[in-house]
Design a protein around this motif. Sequence first.
Motif, PDB file in Angstrom:
ATOM      1  N   PRO A 127       0.741  -1.404  -0.042  1.00 21.01           N
ATOM      2  CA  PRO A 127      -0.161   0.305  -0.008  1.00 21.01           C
ATOM      3  C   PRO A 127       0.393   1.091  -0.333  1.00 21.01           C
ATOM      4  N   ASP A 159      -3.409   0.341  -2.708  1.00 24.48           N
ATOM      5  CA  ASP A 159      -4.715   0.390  -1.405  1.00 24.48           C
ATOM      6  C   ASP A 159      -4.883  -0.802  -1.896  1.00 24.48           C
ATOM      7  N   VAL A 177      -7.054  -4.429  -1.647  1.00 26.68           N
ATOM      8  CA  VAL A 177      -6.678  -5.865  -0.546  1.00 26.68           C
ATOM      9  C   VAL A 177      -6.710  -7.034  -1.634  1.00 26.68           C
ATOM     10  N   GLY A 219       4.115  -9.399   0.341  1.00 25.38           N
ATOM     11  CA  GLY A 219       3.260  -8.368   0.236  1.00 25.38           C
ATOM     12  C   GLY A 219       3.575  -7.929   1.584  1.00 25.38           C
ATOM     13  N   ARG A 277       0.925  -6.010   4.522  1.00 20.86           N
ATOM     14  CA  ARG A 277      -0.307  -5.814   4.767  1.00 20.86           C
ATOM     15  C   ARG A 277      -0.641  -5.127   6.188  1.00 20.86           C
ATOM     16  N   LEU A 296      -5.651  -7.343   8.936  1.00 22.07           N
ATOM     17  CA  LEU A 296      -5.629  -8.370   6.619  1.00 22.07           C
ATOM     18  C   LEU A 296      -5.227  -9.102   6.859  1.00 22.07           C
ATOM     19  N   LEU A 297      -4.025  -9.307   8.171  1.00 14.92           N
ATOM     20  CA  LEU A 297      -3.499 -10.743   7.867  1.00 14.92           C
ATOM     21  C   LEU A 297      -4.564 -12.172   7.117  1.00 14.92           C
ATOM     22  N   TRP A 338     -11.716   2.012   0.707  1.00 16.52           N
ATOM     23  CA  TRP A 338     -10.345   1.350  -0.265  1.00 16.52           C
ATOM     24  C   TRP A 338     -10.827   1.348  -0.846  1.00 16.52           C
ATOM     25  N   TRP A 348       1.916  -2.224  10.110  1.00 21.40           N
ATOM     26  CA  TRP A 348       2.033  -3.005   9.156  1.00 21.40           C
ATOM     27  C   TRP A 348       3.183  -4.494   9.176  1.00 21.40           C
ATOM     28  N   THR A 388       3.965 -10.145   4.541  1.00 18.84           N
ATOM     29  CA  THR A 388       3.499 -11.401   4.500  1.00 18.84           C
ATOM     30  C   THR A 388       4.257 -12.021   3.344  1.00 18.84           C
TER      31      THR A 388
END
Length: 310
Positions: A101, A131, A133, A144, A146, A150-151, A197, A272, A275
């Motif tokens: 993002p 940005d 997802v 990534g 994230r 939102l993991l 978003w 943040w 991942t």
Amino acid sequence: MRGSEFAELRAFVTIAEQGNFARAAAHLRISPSTLSQTIRELEKRLGVRLLNRTTRSVSLTEAGQRLLARFKPALEEMEEAVRDVQNLRVVPAGTVRLLAPRKAAATLIAPHLGRFATEHPDIVLDITVDDAVIDIVDEGFDIGLRLGELLEDDMVAIKLGDDLRMCAVASPEYISKHGIPRDPSELNKHRCINWRWSGRRGIYNWEFFKDGHWMSVVVNGPLTVSCAEMAIHAATQGVGIAFWTESDVRPLIATGKLVPMLEEFSPHFPGWYLTYPRQRDMSAAVRAVIDFFRARNMPTLAASKALAPA
């Protein structure tokens, strides 16, 4: 097997995995028309149809299913053998695709690109800033960034940087006309600047922590944006109350252009994370990228003390 024949078979496997010509073409970094021609050549050479195509979907014929069942394991074994040899290199090399993002890219990635290029001259870092997802596996990314909330459960996550904190702010001019909400429930009486978003239709609901649990607040107002900077600028001009990360609005608070509110309802939360998919074998280049940015962005706040939104 000639190189072109192997490329045709690899293209076929990619289409079967992606279930879509456009996604498969993007993954292979060729045009959809080139991919279609490649599959036509493969089917012509084999003398059988492998795929059933419609304008919206792709499915395997019986011949396609049999070919996929036999060839895909062999392809995976060959690719693993190549990765195993590449990992013996003293200097990691190759292309690593990273999705981040805008905020994470600006604060955690961009400040270190010069040093990364110096330390890893043989790695091509392909960064996409978005940005939305996005499923990094489906879209062909290696790594990534994230937010913690939102993991995904099947991904490895490494915390980067400190915990974050959201902050509701408005200009002194707005406050002089409309006052300050003393509780999140009072926001429905105020003009708020909504945020959406990227890649989503729904509006982000503001999140506060009250009476031991997180609460989601739907706000209304004269402006909806998908760009945080625009929301902040609008707030300084008296349009309404904005809600964004404290680190972005703190300089404007310090100069008196914005006034914070509802701070007692806005604790820190996990920020943040870097991942990547769980995998048995990882290329030396991907490992080098992970280790580099992890070392440059070690958190200083205790992540265990942060409160994660429900």
